[in-house]
Motif scaffolding. Sequence first.
Motif, PDB file in Angstrom:
ATOM      1  N   ILE A   1      -2.675 -21.992 -37.745  1.00  0.00           N
ATOM      2  CA  ILE A   1      -3.380 -22.701 -36.677  1.00  0.00           C
ATOM      3  C   ILE A   1      -4.746 -22.049 -36.503  1.00  0.00           C
ATOM      4  N   VAL A   2      -5.783 -22.882 -36.636  1.00  0.00           N
ATOM      5  CA  VAL A   2      -7.161 -22.430 -36.604  1.00  0.00           C
ATOM      6  C   VAL A   2      -7.835 -22.995 -35.359  1.00  0.00           C
ATOM      7  N   CYS A   3      -8.583 -22.156 -34.685  1.00  0.00           N
ATOM      8  CA  CYS A   3      -9.367 -22.558 -33.515  1.00  0.00           C
ATOM      9  C   CYS A   3     -10.836 -22.604 -33.927  1.00  0.00           C
ATOM     10  N   ILE A   4     -11.468 -23.755 -33.675  1.00  0.00           N
ATOM     11  CA  ILE A   4     -12.888 -23.922 -33.997  1.00  0.00           C
ATOM     12  C   ILE A   4     -13.610 -24.354 -32.722  1.00  0.00           C
ATOM     13  N   PRO A   5     -14.601 -23.590 -32.252  1.00  0.00           N
ATOM     14  CA  PRO A   5     -15.353 -23.995 -31.063  1.00  0.00           C
ATOM     15  C   PRO A   5     -16.235 -25.202 -31.397  1.00  0.00           C
ATOM     16  N   VAL A   6     -16.205 -26.214 -30.541  1.00  0.00           N
ATOM     17  CA  VAL A   6     -16.992 -27.425 -30.783  1.00  0.00           C
ATOM     18  C   VAL A   6     -17.793 -27.803 -29.544  1.00  0.00           C
ATOM     19  N   SER A   7     -18.910 -28.500 -29.774  1.00  0.00           N
ATOM     20  CA  SER A   7     -19.770 -28.897 -28.662  1.00  0.00           C
ATOM     21  C   SER A   7     -19.385 -30.259 -28.081  1.00  0.00           C
ATOM     22  N   ARG A   8     -18.702 -31.095 -28.871  1.00  0.00           N
ATOM     23  CA  ARG A   8     -18.198 -32.388 -28.398  1.00  0.00           C
ATOM     24  C   ARG A   8     -16.875 -32.671 -29.100  1.00  0.00           C
TER      25      ARG A   8
ATOM     26  N   ALA B   1      -1.049 -30.888 -40.082  1.00  0.00           N
ATOM     27  CA  ALA B   1      -2.233 -31.750 -40.186  1.00  0.00           C
ATOM     28  C   ALA B   1      -2.523 -32.449 -38.861  1.00  0.00           C
ATOM     29  N   THR B   2      -2.576 -31.659 -37.769  1.00  0.00           N
ATOM     30  CA  THR B   2      -2.873 -32.215 -36.454  1.00  0.00           C
ATOM     31  C   THR B   2      -4.073 -31.517 -35.836  1.00  0.00           C
ATOM     32  N   LEU B   3      -4.757 -32.233 -34.942  1.00  0.00           N
ATOM     33  CA  LEU B   3      -5.891 -31.708 -34.186  1.00  0.00           C
ATOM     34  C   LEU B   3      -5.573 -31.838 -32.704  1.00  0.00           C
ATOM     35  N   ARG B   4      -6.021 -30.857 -31.933  1.00  0.00           N
ATOM     36  CA  ARG B   4      -5.875 -30.918 -30.480  1.00  0.00           C
ATOM     37  C   ARG B   4      -7.056 -30.187 -29.864  1.00  0.00           C
ATOM     38  N   THR B   5      -7.617 -30.762 -28.819  1.00  0.00           N
ATOM     39  CA  THR B   5      -8.790 -30.171 -28.172  1.00  0.00           C
ATOM     40  C   THR B   5      -8.411 -29.572 -26.824  1.00  0.00           C
ATOM     41  N   ILE B   6      -8.950 -28.385 -26.555  1.00  0.00           N
ATOM     42  CA  ILE B   6      -8.755 -27.697 -25.283  1.00  0.00           C
ATOM     43  C   ILE B   6     -10.133 -27.472 -24.679  1.00  0.00           C
ATOM     44  N   ALA B   7     -10.286 -27.800 -23.402  1.00  0.00           N
ATOM     45  CA  ALA B   7     -11.550 -27.533 -22.713  1.00  0.00           C
ATOM     46  C   ALA B   7     -11.687 -26.034 -22.472  1.00  0.00           C
TER      47      ALA B   7
ATOM     48  N   ALA C   1      -8.061 -15.898 -22.636  1.00  0.00           N
ATOM     49  CA  ALA C   1      -7.748 -16.738 -21.480  1.00  0.00           C
ATOM     50  C   ALA C   1      -7.973 -18.204 -21.826  1.00  0.00           C
ATOM     51  N   ALA C   2      -9.029 -18.478 -22.580  1.00  0.00           N
ATOM     52  CA  ALA C   2      -9.362 -19.854 -22.939  1.00  0.00           C
ATOM     53  C   ALA C   2      -8.307 -20.478 -23.850  1.00  0.00           C
ATOM     54  N   ILE C   3      -7.712 -19.673 -24.707  1.00  0.00           N
ATOM     55  CA  ILE C   3      -6.707 -20.208 -25.640  1.00  0.00           C
ATOM     56  C   ILE C   3      -5.333 -19.587 -25.388  1.00  0.00           C
ATOM     57  N   ALA C   4      -5.120 -19.145 -24.138  1.00  0.00           N
ATOM     58  CA  ALA C   4      -3.858 -18.493 -23.762  1.00  0.00           C
ATOM     59  C   ALA C   4      -2.659 -19.378 -24.076  1.00  0.00           C
ATOM     60  N   GLY C   5      -1.644 -18.760 -24.621  1.00  0.00           N
ATOM     61  CA  GLY C   5      -0.404 -19.460 -24.916  1.00  0.00           C
ATOM     62  C   GLY C   5      -0.434 -20.279 -26.192  1.00  0.00           C
TER      63      GLY C   5
ATOM     64  N   ALA D   1     -13.783  -8.215 -30.517  1.00  0.00           N
ATOM     65  CA  ALA D   1     -12.841  -7.100 -30.403  1.00  0.00           C
ATOM     66  C   ALA D   1     -11.530  -7.541 -29.753  1.00  0.00           C
ATOM     67  N   ARG D   2     -11.617  -8.378 -28.700  1.00  0.00           N
ATOM     68  CA  ARG D   2     -10.395  -8.831 -28.023  1.00  0.00           C
ATOM     69  C   ARG D   2      -9.550  -9.730 -28.919  1.00  0.00           C
ATOM     70  N   LEU D   3     -10.201 -10.614 -29.658  1.00  0.00           N
ATOM     71  CA  LEU D   3      -9.454 -11.479 -30.576  1.00  0.00           C
ATOM     72  C   LEU D   3      -8.789 -10.658 -31.672  1.00  0.00           C
ATOM     73  N   GLN D   4      -9.545  -9.754 -32.274  1.00  0.00           N
ATOM     74  CA  GLN D   4      -8.981  -8.930 -33.340  1.00  0.00           C
ATOM     75  C   GLN D   4      -7.852  -8.048 -32.836  1.00  0.00           C
ATOM     76  N   ALA D   5      -7.968  -7.505 -31.617  1.00  0.00           N
ATOM     77  CA  ALA D   5      -6.904  -6.676 -31.043  1.00  0.00           C
ATOM     78  C   ALA D   5      -5.625  -7.482 -30.831  1.00  0.00           C
ATOM     79  N   ALA D   6      -5.790  -8.797 -30.621  1.00  0.00           N
ATOM     80  CA  ALA D   6      -4.631  -9.678 -30.440  1.00  0.00           C
ATOM     81  C   ALA D   6      -4.086 -10.176 -31.778  1.00  0.00           C
ATOM     82  N   GLY D   7      -4.667  -9.702 -32.888  1.00  0.00           N
ATOM     83  CA  GLY D   7      -4.175 -10.094 -34.210  1.00  0.00           C
ATOM     84  C   GLY D   7      -4.723 -11.411 -34.715  1.00  0.00           C
ATOM     85  N   VAL D   8      -5.797 -11.904 -34.096  1.00  0.00           N
ATOM     86  CA  VAL D   8      -6.415 -13.157 -34.513  1.00  0.00           C
ATOM     87  C   VAL D   8      -7.535 -12.842 -35.499  1.00  0.00           C
ATOM     88  N   GLU D   9      -7.466 -13.436 -36.680  1.00  0.00           N
ATOM     89  CA  GLU D   9      -8.506 -13.255 -37.692  1.00  0.00           C
ATOM     90  C   GLU D   9      -9.741 -14.057 -37.266  1.00  0.00           C
TER      91      GLU D   9
END
Length: 141
Positions: free
Chosen positions: A2-9, A35-41, A56-60, A77-85
């Motif tokens: 599962i990959v998180c990509i920041p988007v403007s729209r 093969a699914t997409l989901r957007t989080i504000a 906090a933005a992607i909690a859970g 640093a916070r993402l890497q400490a949580a094991g997120v590449e």
Amino acid sequence: MIVCIPVSRDEGLQSPVSAHFGSAPFFMLVDQQAATLRTIANRNQHHAHGQCQPLAAIAGEPVDAVVVGGIGGGALARLQAAGVEVLWSDHATVEETLKALAGPGLQRIGPAQACGHQHGGAGHGQGGAGHGRGGAGGCRH
């Protein structure tokens, strides 16, 4: 993965990738296996420099990797400490970013590539004074 990509729209696969992680209005979560997409504000997009709370933005959310065009040192640093590449990409859309991710791979971001400097009032937006397209590493200028 599962990959998180920041988007403007939120425009599905054609969503424009935001120039900076912490101030992106939305995060596109892509489950490559399903093969699914989901957007989080991003409810934390308006924060003082260095005060981004990416977990906090992607909690859970079971995020394995974040693909960014720019990211601050604290958020990195916070993402890497949580094991997120954390990977760097300069592709314009989610679709282009996913194609690059499926190819030979994207560059990992280390502390040396993070944005570690102060910005004025207009710094972190898509094409804003602080971060725009182009450049190398985790902070696009």
